[in-house]
Write a protein that holds these residues in place. Structure first.
Motif, PDB file in Angstrom:
ATOM      1  N   GLU A   1       0.833  -1.210   0.000  1.00  0.00           N
ATOM      2  CA  GLU A   1       0.000   0.000   0.000  1.00  0.00           C
ATOM      3  C   GLU A   1       0.864   1.254   0.000  1.00  0.00           C
ATOM      4  OE1 GLU A   1      -3.912  -0.411   2.521  1.00  0.00           O
ATOM      5  OE2 GLU A   1      -2.308  -1.509   3.540  1.00  0.00           O
ATOM      6  N   VAL A   2       1.891   1.241   0.821  1.00  0.00           N
ATOM      7  CA  VAL A   2       2.765   2.414   0.913  1.00  0.00           C
ATOM      8  C   VAL A   2       3.519   2.622  -0.394  1.00  0.00           C
ATOM      9  CG1 VAL A   2       4.774   3.378   2.107  1.00  0.00           C
ATOM     10  CG2 VAL A   2       2.984   2.209   3.412  1.00  0.00           C
ATOM     11  N   TYR A   3       3.996   1.557  -0.993  1.00  0.00           N
ATOM     12  CA  TYR A   3       4.729   1.668  -2.253  1.00  0.00           C
ATOM     13  C   TYR A   3       3.851   2.304  -3.335  1.00  0.00           C
ATOM     14  CZ  TYR A   3       7.066   0.366  -6.591  1.00  0.00           C
ATOM     15  OH  TYR A   3       7.651   0.401  -7.829  1.00  0.00           O
ATOM     16  N   HIS A   4       2.612   1.847  -3.456  1.00  0.00           N
ATOM     17  CA  HIS A   4       1.729   2.391  -4.492  1.00  0.00           C
ATOM     18  C   HIS A   4       1.399   3.862  -4.226  1.00  0.00           C
ATOM     19  CE1 HIS A   4       1.213  -1.164  -6.882  1.00  0.00           C
ATOM     20  NE2 HIS A   4       0.814  -1.888  -5.837  1.00  0.00           N
ATOM     21  N   ALA A   5       1.196   4.227  -2.958  1.00  0.00           N
ATOM     22  CA  ALA A   5       0.931   5.632  -2.635  1.00  0.00           C
ATOM     23  C   ALA A   5       2.132   6.498  -2.989  1.00  0.00           C
ATOM     24  CB  ALA A   5       0.594   5.772  -1.160  1.00  0.00           C
ATOM     25  N   ALA A   6       3.336   5.948  -2.800  1.00  0.00           N
ATOM     26  CA  ALA A   6       4.548   6.718  -3.073  1.00  0.00           C
ATOM     27  C   ALA A   6       4.745   6.985  -4.561  1.00  0.00           C
ATOM     28  CB  ALA A   6       5.767   5.981  -2.519  1.00  0.00           C
ATOM     29  N   GLN A   7       4.060   6.241  -5.423  1.00  0.00           N
ATOM     30  CA  GLN A   7       4.195   6.443  -6.863  1.00  0.00           C
ATOM     31  C   GLN A   7       3.353   7.612  -7.368  1.00  0.00           C
ATOM     32  OE1 GLN A   7       6.616   4.510  -8.175  1.00  0.00           O
ATOM     33  NE2 GLN A   7       6.651   3.747  -6.054  1.00  0.00           N
ATOM     34  N   ASN A   8       2.440   8.098  -6.546  1.00  0.00           N
ATOM     35  CA  ASN A   8       1.522   9.171  -6.974  1.00  0.00           C
ATOM     36  C   ASN A   8       2.141  10.538  -6.722  1.00  0.00           C
ATOM     37  OD1 ASN A   8      -0.464   7.305  -7.743  1.00  0.00           O
ATOM     38  ND2 ASN A   8      -1.232   7.169  -5.639  1.00  0.00           N
ATOM     39  N   ALA A   9       3.137  10.872  -7.494  1.00  0.00           N
ATOM     40  CA  ALA A   9       3.789  12.174  -7.351  1.00  0.00           C
ATOM     41  C   ALA A   9       2.891  13.281  -7.882  1.00  0.00           C
ATOM     42  CB  ALA A   9       5.110  12.173  -8.107  1.00  0.00           C
TER      43      ALA A   9
END
Length: 452
Positions: free
Chosen positions: A225-233
């Motif tokens: 979940e954290v990894y995918h959120a981090a992709q939303n620049a």
């Protein structure tokens, strides 16, 4: 005549050498008994008048110098300190990497007692105490704010620097920079060693690898979940028109760096805090602000004092100031609360460093808060996308500059503004030159992200 200046005039008329010095500090001499017999009543009146008209609390009186008569010395210091807290500070040039200079001007700001109850939605998970310097380990930089009244200053706005970067003057506003000279030669004892250390990638189960950089996930969210959120620049769409886009502020305004780094030791009598921007995070903020302005990004750098003379409640005070500045400059989208960390291994202080283009920089750690279910940080995953984008941009441009991004249940006023992160630049073991260099590099990286 402004009543807050009266105590200064009393002291000056009685003994003119007592006021003013080449280093901008008030200095008092010892006085004989005949002087005290004549002037103690005058000083008592001066002190009372000053406190009545300035509202400066008794807690501002600190570091009282030695006098043959303690009562006379106390009155002298009360009068001079309460007056000094209300007078604008003098300008000072802050040396930046490459021989640049930043001129800062502002007001000294008094702080009220911490007596009010902070509302639940302002509760912070960062622990504040009156001890200094910060002794946080790499994994635990937590502090908690306690209640206080908001404190702000009405200093004259100045464009900085005046001469070094005329092309970016209109893009940089500096507010409320308090300046007091610090004599670094006072802190030359070898109380313990300083050890340089370069932090690499984490290898435990909390580590999440990004294309450039890494996140340490200390929340209950899965790493996926954290990894995918981090992709939303976020997309900023290039250099914006209009007002400033970035606010740089310092909740712990007086956090300082090692004044005598070159000898490889620290002096334990130095408490890691100063009002001299040449040694504090304020100078680092000035370097970061200048880099943003040089890249065409409008920025406000605010040096309002939040942790001096009272440390507790700094986050409450800085939160109120951020809200004021967001109202004054509605174009601001990014808030940077810039600090320095405190890392130690027993009696050894750690200086996190990285070699960037042949020059030592203080390693940087970005901290992004996560909502704990209370709803205080409703947009925390969007903010994580921004924080990860800042780190990845910095790492792509300057490999090794950052430590893993810390994602944890913390608030740090990150409910204010569109995007809001706390950045730890180095630790108390680093030199101010290393930290200012990192400030410039992070300013360049943030500008690159905004310009897309």
């Amino acid at each position: 005549m402004n009543s807050s200046i009266c105590p200064v005039l009393f002291i000056f008329l009685i003994n003119e050498p007592a006021c003013g010095s080449e280093k901008g500090r008030y200095k008092m001499r010892r006085y004989n008994m005949s002087w005290k017999a004549k002037t103690v009543p005058v000083l008592l009146v001066a002190a009372v008048v000053s406190f009545v008209f300035t509202g400066v609390a008794e807690s501002t009186v600190s570091d009282i110098e030695y006098y043959e008569d303690a009562a006379a010395g106390l009155l002298v210091n009360i009068a001079q300190l309460s007056a000094y807290m209300t007078l604008p500070s003098n300008g000072i040039d802050i040396a930046l990497p490459g021989g640049q200079a930043v001129q800062t001007v502002g007001d000294s700001v008094g702080v009220t007692d911490d007596t009010d109850t902070e509302s639940a939605d302002r509760t912070d998970s960062r622990t504040e105490s009156d001890s200094a310097p910060d002794n946080d380990k790499e994994d635990n930089t937590s502090e908690i704010s306690t209640p206080s009244e908001p404190v702000t200053g009405d200093a004259e706005e100045t464009q900085i620097p005046v001469d070094s970067h005329p092309q970016s003057q209109s893009l940089l506003v500096s507010k409320n920079i308090t300046v007091e000279y610090m004599d670094a030669e006072k802190y030359t004892a070898h109380s313990g060693p300083i050890r340089e250390l370069t932090y690499g990638r984490a290898t435990d189960s909390t580590a999440i690898d990004l294309e450039h950089g890494q996140i340490r996930n200390l929340t209950e969210l899965s790493n996926t979940e954290v990894y995918h959120a981090a992709q939303n620049a976020p997309t900023f769409g290039g250099v914006p028109d209009g007002g400033p886009q970035v606010l740089i502020i310092h909740t712990h305004t007086t956090e300082a760096y090692e004044p005598n780094y070159e000898d490889g030791y620290y002096d334990e009598s130095f408490d890691g805090r100063t009002l001299d921007p040449g040694y504090s995070v304020v100078g680092v903020g000035a370097a970061m602000a200048q880099a943003l302005a040089d890249n065409g990004i409008g920025v406000v750098h605010d040096g309002t004092l939040f942790d001096e003379p009272l440390y507790n409640g700094a986050y409450s005070r800085s939160g109120e100031r951020i809200k004021e500045l967001l109202t004054e400059y509605p174009s601001i989208r990014i808030v940077i609360d810039l600090h320095r960390d405190g890392i130690a291994d027993g009696d050894t202080r750690i200086a996190p460093v990285a070699d960037i283009d042949g020059q030592q920089a203080a390693q940087v750690m970005i901290i992004c808060g996560a909502d704990d279910g209370s709803g205080i940080l409703p947009d925390y995953l969007d903010n994580l996308g921004f924080a990860a984008a800042v780190q990845q941009t910095a790492e792509q441009m300057y490999p090794g500059l950052t430590r893993p991004l810390l994602f944890d249940y913390r608030i740090y006023n990150q409910d204010l503004g569109n995007y809001n992160v706390l950045i730890e630049v180095g630790a108390f073991g680093n030199s101010p030159e290393q930290a200012r260099y990192s400030g410039t590099l992070m300013g360049n990286a943030l500008a690159e992200l905004i310009k897309g």
